[in-house]
Design a protein around this motif. Structure first.
Motif, PDB file in Angstrom:
ATOM      1  N   ILE A 146       0.859  -1.179   0.000  1.00 48.59           N
ATOM      2  CA  ILE A 146       0.000   0.000   0.000  1.00 48.59           C
ATOM      3  C   ILE A 146       0.897   1.230   0.000  1.00 48.59           C
ATOM      4  CG2 ILE A 146      -1.849   1.206   1.179  1.00 48.59           C
ATOM      5  CD1 ILE A 146      -2.574  -1.303   2.572  1.00 48.59           C
TER       6      ILE A 146
ATOM      7  N   LEU B   3      -0.036  -4.907   2.652  1.00 51.11           N
ATOM      8  CA  LEU B   3      -1.468  -5.126   2.821  1.00 51.11           C
ATOM      9  C   LEU B   3      -1.745  -6.290   3.765  1.00 51.11           C
ATOM     10  CD1 LEU B   3      -4.248  -4.247   1.944  1.00 51.11           C
ATOM     11  CD2 LEU B   3      -4.062  -5.697  -0.034  1.00 51.11           C
ATOM     12  N   TRP B  51      -5.554   0.852  -0.730  1.00 54.08           N
ATOM     13  CA  TRP B  51      -4.667   0.212  -1.715  1.00 54.08           C
ATOM     14  C   TRP B  51      -5.150   0.496  -3.129  1.00 54.08           C
ATOM     15  CZ3 TRP B  51      -5.675  -5.207  -3.723  1.00 54.08           C
ATOM     16  CH2 TRP B  51      -4.702  -5.574  -4.642  1.00 54.08           C
TER      17      TRP B  51
END
Lengths: 232, 132
Positions: A146, B3, B51
């Protein structure tokens, strides 16, 4: 959703791979260290919430869990969700739960029968589900990165713009649902008072006899205090 | 950030809530565990939305919008659930979900008498609810 996922995979496939190569699990960033620490606190508070024998303490540990989740949202740059979490969950839901515990006369001290008899079966199911989920999730998203730099993905401006451009109709439908829930909660709460008033008027009912006995001859709706005394 | 961190935390919180729902006896503690499960789903939605909004060209912020909807629906659910629990506690004098067995099947050897008795009792309870 799948279109967006495939598009982002097509667009950023090589960069994701290089990101996974440059960002290993053995050299965590500061945000990751903070996330893991707050996550440990959150998970521990959740465990205490579901295992403690003191019912009021369970609600108070739930506050710690929900506050920790708000901090996790802040670390994920979703600041509007974080403040909504603090306002609604920590502010109102926990207070409602505490009111529920008090109104059902939960014992203040340790209650030995807080867990039912099937807690070992529940523990087995939960541990199996946790093992399966963690295995699958780690295997699937081990190399996904991310990118938290740049403008915040969940700032109030971005969230408000997308909410009122793309999600207006569900938003309005949600307001109707909240109104329906409000009316439903009021109706459910008024039901016993109406029953007591009816029983005082016409039909003798065994369950509400003490309630009518506490307010003899008035014929009005009994006060909440006297009703609570009556149903005790 | 990887993640995997929020995804693993979300899975663990969900399973903690699952254990609470299955093992707790007080109805309000079961509602608390349901809140834990809903929050685990919210964390997943937020993490995947962050994300995807950074990697995709165009995004609807669907994850964060759904998180807001989930929070609102959870608030409505906790209000209705507590109203139901309080109504049950007012009628039955307990919030113990192990004792609320009116719709359970009885396995007694002489089941007819007990069935008739419980049917009569439940009919009485229904009449009490109907007068309400």
């Amino acid at each position: 959703m799948t279109l967006a996922a495939t598009a982002c995979l097509l667009a950023t496939g090589p960069t994701t791979r290089t990101a996974a190569e440059t960002h290993g699990f053995l050299s965590p960033t500061g945000v990751e260290i903070a996330f893991v620490l707050v996550g440990l606190v959150t998970f521990g508070a959740a465990l205490v919430t579901v295992t403690t024998r003191q019912l009021v303490h369970a609600a108070l540990w739930l506050v710690v869990t929900l506050g920790g989740l708000a901090v996790e949202y802040l670390l994920l740059t979703a600041e509007f969700i974080a403040w909504v979490q603090v306002l609604i969950y920590v502010g109102s839901v926990v207070v409602l739960l505490l009111f529920g515990l008090m109104l059902t006369r939960a014992p203040i001290g340790r209650s030995p029968d807080a867990d039912s008899g099937n807690r070992w079966a529940a523990l087995t199911v939960a541990v199996a589900a946790a093992a399966a989920l963690v295995w699958v999730v780690v295997d699937a998203f081990r190399t996904t990165w991310i990118d938290l730099d740049g403008p915040a993905a969940g700032s109030t401006e971005a969230t408000g713009a997308s909410l009122f451009q793309n999600w207006v109709l569900p938003f309005e439908a949600l307001s109707v649902l909240l109104l329906a829930a409000l009316v439903g909660a009021i109706v459910l709460s008024r039901k016993a008072k109406a029953a007591a008033a009816t029983a005082a008027g016409s039909t003798p009912d065994t369950r509400s006899t003490p309630a009518t006995g506490s307010t003899p001859g008035t014929g009005r709706t009994p006060a909440p205090g006297s009703e609570k005394e009556g149903t005790r | 950030m990887h993640l995997a961190y929020p995804a693993v935390l979300s899975a663990l919180l969900f399973c903690t809530g699952l254990y609470g729902v299955l093992a707790r006896r007080n109805a309000i503690l079961v509602l608390m565990s349901v809140e834990l499960m809903l929050n685990a789903v919210n964390l997943n939605l937020v993490a995947f939305d962050v994300w995807l909004s950074k990697t995709a060209e165009e995004t609807l912020h669907s994850g964060q919008a759904l998180t807001l909807f989930t929070i609102a629906i959870a608030a409505a659910e906790i209000g209705i659930g507590l109203a139901i629990v309080l109504a049950v506690h007012r009628n039955r004098g307990t919030a113990d979900i192990d004792k609320l067995r009116d719709t359970a099947e009885r396995h007694d050897p002489d089941g007819t008498d007990h069935d008739a008795l419980t049917a009569e009792q439940s009919g009485e309870a229904q009449k009490a609810e109907a007068t309400a």
